[in-house]
Design a protein around this motif. Structure first.
Motif, PDB file in Angstrom:
ATOM      1  N   LEU A   1    -111.470  -3.822  -4.104  1.00  0.00           N
ATOM      2  CA  LEU A   1    -112.705  -4.070  -4.063  1.00  0.00           C
ATOM      3  C   LEU A   1    -113.757  -3.299  -4.823  1.00  0.00           C
ATOM      4  O   LEU A   1    -113.507  -2.070  -4.848  1.00  0.00           O
ATOM      5  CB  LEU A   1    -113.226  -3.954  -2.460  1.00  0.00           C
TER       6      LEU A   1
ATOM      7  N   GLN B   1    -118.867  -5.296  -3.173  1.00  0.00           N
ATOM      8  CA  GLN B   1    -118.069  -6.251  -1.977  1.00  0.00           C
ATOM      9  C   GLN B   1    -117.897  -5.458  -0.860  1.00  0.00           C
ATOM     10  O   GLN B   1    -118.034  -6.173   0.334  1.00  0.00           O
ATOM     11  CB  GLN B   1    -116.875  -6.710  -2.868  1.00  0.00           C
ATOM     12  N   ALA B   2    -117.423  -4.320  -0.898  1.00  0.00           N
ATOM     13  CA  ALA B   2    -117.050  -3.609   0.328  1.00  0.00           C
ATOM     14  C   ALA B   2    -118.000  -3.454   1.080  1.00  0.00           C
ATOM     15  O   ALA B   2    -118.181  -3.763   2.463  1.00  0.00           O
ATOM     16  CB  ALA B   2    -116.541  -2.204   0.098  1.00  0.00           C
TER      17      ALA B   2
ATOM     18  N   MET C   1    -119.537  -6.810   2.508  1.00  0.00           N
ATOM     19  CA  MET C   1    -118.789  -7.494   3.606  1.00  0.00           C
ATOM     20  C   MET C   1    -118.699  -6.754   5.030  1.00  0.00           C
ATOM     21  O   MET C   1    -118.748  -7.403   6.101  1.00  0.00           O
ATOM     22  CB  MET C   1    -117.093  -7.599   3.234  1.00  0.00           C
TER      23      MET C   1
END
Lengths: 244, 330
Positions: B91, B95-96, B99
């Motif tokens: 990731l 993104q991490a 999310m």
């Protein structure tokens, strides 16, 4: 956040985390399939059609089962060791969604390797299998059961013990399970054990759907697998919900 | 008070009492430090607050609600940066953090805006699109902070947030920790870095062997040592520590670095003694200053190794631990 968007986000999280593992998973499964389809025949002076069918249908079964029973516990054990299992549990998401998302990604990861194993077997032995559409639930249930059992093992046992247990299971599945050979070759005591364990049933549903002209498809095997899948899913879920 | 913990007790199966009657409370808008050595019971306490562990006795409420009975509420109310840096291989930080923000219930565009703001404030924007596997430990730690702060709960728990982080970004991080409190969240800051905590927290509790042995503001706690000065001594390589004069009340450390406590009334004598020893080649350098929270901590906990993280320093070598804490604090 409602369940479906959370589930989809968790799938995306897992898929991105495991994308590096996908090529490795395919290579490992391909090697397993190669060993069974190309290596095992060396053990036999000559191959009769029935032996050939057992090898060709046993290859996808073994790749699927070993991945579920070996790779799943190792990945869960790693997640527990590095802390991501606990971290994900601390998020405000129903924990069953973590389990469902993990298993969903797992089903997708093992598919290419299984497809390769089936194709390799049919090509090597020049088979013309009349594959039944029931192959889809058979593959799904086998993979789900194996991965759920692996998940449950890694949830219950400490990480080191889970990794060792998975190694023992590989030997059991490869050597002492009627996947590449008919169950009547097993000694009596082992027959009784396999009647309640899921491995033989996994072989039966895959054989019965890959080569329905040559093998029966016992409904009892589906039921036994369903019970194992539910039971091990329940154990993994319960451990995930538990407070120490 | 947003978080109220009363008489919390937890023993593990082997019989060790990890928490032994802990009581403390944290108000909204407050940054509350939880100090203690490795094994003092800090993480055990945190895990009970967020519902990962079940207490043997005691109560925990968040906003008046019993979270032992309703751990699901605790997970919604708390966002946590765990002590172990979360691996995000595969990731990118973008993104991490996005999310996790959305899993915590944030709206996609709000989460992205806040994520970008945090990355800029922490000066890690250049790695926003780098795979987590290629990030340094410090950057991953800062990404872990952003994951806790992007859609924050009303209680934010940060477990050793500055470990591995470089000195410049540490300051940026402390500013963001302070900002979380100013925005109205209660921040529970778990750390062994006493010197940094002194500057960052409103109040703090010191834990030892599962018990709270002191609470108060940094200034209140320092009143205990108001009459003391700290004398830091660095020996020349190969030099042996001379016999300490009677005005040295305590000395911790070994090897080349020593941290002595002297009475304020002996300041002139202490400087004279240390200067003479420097001139004759015993000390490479020395520093005399007011006692700090670190000195309070050492006095209370009684062991210099309490300052160190057990992962970095063996308990049998207290000096290494002390030095380690000071290097980190620098």
């Amino acid at each position: 956040m409602s369940a479906l968007p959370s589930y989809l986000l968790l799938i995306r999280w897992n898929a991105l985390r495991m994308k590096g593992f996908l090529p490795l998973a395919i290579v490992v499964q391909a090697l397993f399939a190669f060993g069974i389809v190309v290596g095992y025949p060396l053990l036999f002076p000559e191959l009769d059609p029935r032996t050939v069918l057992f090898l060709a249908t046993g290859a996808p079964a073994i790749t699927l089962i070993t991945m579920g029973l070996v790779a799943t516990p190792q990945m869960v054990a790693q997640a527990r060791t590095e802390g991501s299992y606990e971290y994900m549990r601390s998020l405000p998401v129903p924990r069953i969604l973590h389990l469902l998302a993990d298993l969903t990604v797992w089903l997708v990861i093992v598919l290419p390797g299984v497809a390769f194993a089936i194709l390799l077997g049919t090509w090597r032995f020049s088979l013309d299998l009349q594959v039944s559409p029931l192959i889809i639930p058979a593959l799904g249930l086998t993979s789900l059961t194996a991965a759920s059992i692996g998940y449950a093992i890694a949830s219950v046992l400490p990480p080191m013990a889970a990794n060792m247990m998975s190694q023992v299971l590989v030997v059991f599945v490869l050597m002492f399970s009627p996947l590449n050979f008919p169950p009547d070759r097993l000694p009596g005591w082992l027959t009784g054990i396999h009647a309640v364990l899921p491995v033989q049933a996994m072989g039966e549903v895959l054989r019965g759907t890959l080569a329905p002209a040559s093998f029966p498809l016992p409904a009892g095997a589906f039921l036994l697998l369903g019970a194992w899948a539910l039971g091990s899913f329940g154990v993994a879920w319960r451990v995930m919900e538990r407070r120490g | 008070m947003l978080l109220e913990i009363d008489d919390l007790a937890k023993a593990y199966r082997k019989g060790a009492r990890a928490n032994d009657g802990i009581s403390l409370s944290v108000a909204a808008g407050e940054v509350y430090g939880l100090l203690g050595h490795n094994g003092a019971g800090k993480t055990t306490m945190v895990n009970q607050v967020v519902g990962l562990l079940r207490p043997d006795a005691g109560t925990i409420t968040i906003d008046g609600r019993d979270v032992i009975a309703d751990p699901g509420f605790a997970r919604r109310a708390c966002s946590i940066q765990p002590q172990a840096t979360l691996p995000i291989n595969g990731l990118t930080p973008n993104q991490a953090v996005e999310m996790i923000g959305r899993l915590r219930g944030g709206r996609a565009d709000d989460v992205r805006r806040r994520r970008d703001g945090l990355f800029e404030a922490l000066d890690i924007g250049e790695w926003a699109r780098t795979d987590g596997a290629r990030l340094s430990g410090g950057v991953r730690r800062l990404v872990g902070f952003a994951m806790a702060a992007v859609a924050p709960g009303r209680l934010i728990i940060l477990d050793e947030p500055t470990n591995d982080v470089d000195p410049v970004r540490r300051r940026l991080l402390w500013t963001q920790v302070r900002a979380l409190g100013d925005e109205g969240a209660a921040v529970l800051l778990v750390t062994h870095n006493v010197v940094e905590a002194e500057r960052a927290v409103d109040r703090l509790a010191i834990l030892d062997h599962g018990r709270v042995i002191a609470t108060g503001t940094p200034a209140q706690l320092k009143e205990r040592v108001a009459d003391d000065l700290r004398l830091e001594l660095v020996l020349e390589p190969g030099a042996a520590l001379p016999e300490l004069p009677p005005f040295v009340l305590r000395d911790v450390g070994s090897g080349q670095r020593h941290l002595a406590t002297v009475a304020a009334s002996a300041a002139a004598a202490a400087v004279g003694w240390a200067e003479a020893a420097k001139l004759d080649g015993t000390f490479e350098e020395y520093r005399l200053g007011p006692a700090t929270l670190e000195d309070v901590y050492v006095e209370l906990v009684g062991r210099p190794d309490a300052l160190s993280n057990g992962n970095d320093a063996p308990a049998s070598d207290p000096a290494t631990g002390l030095e380690d804490a000071r290097v980190r604090a620098a």
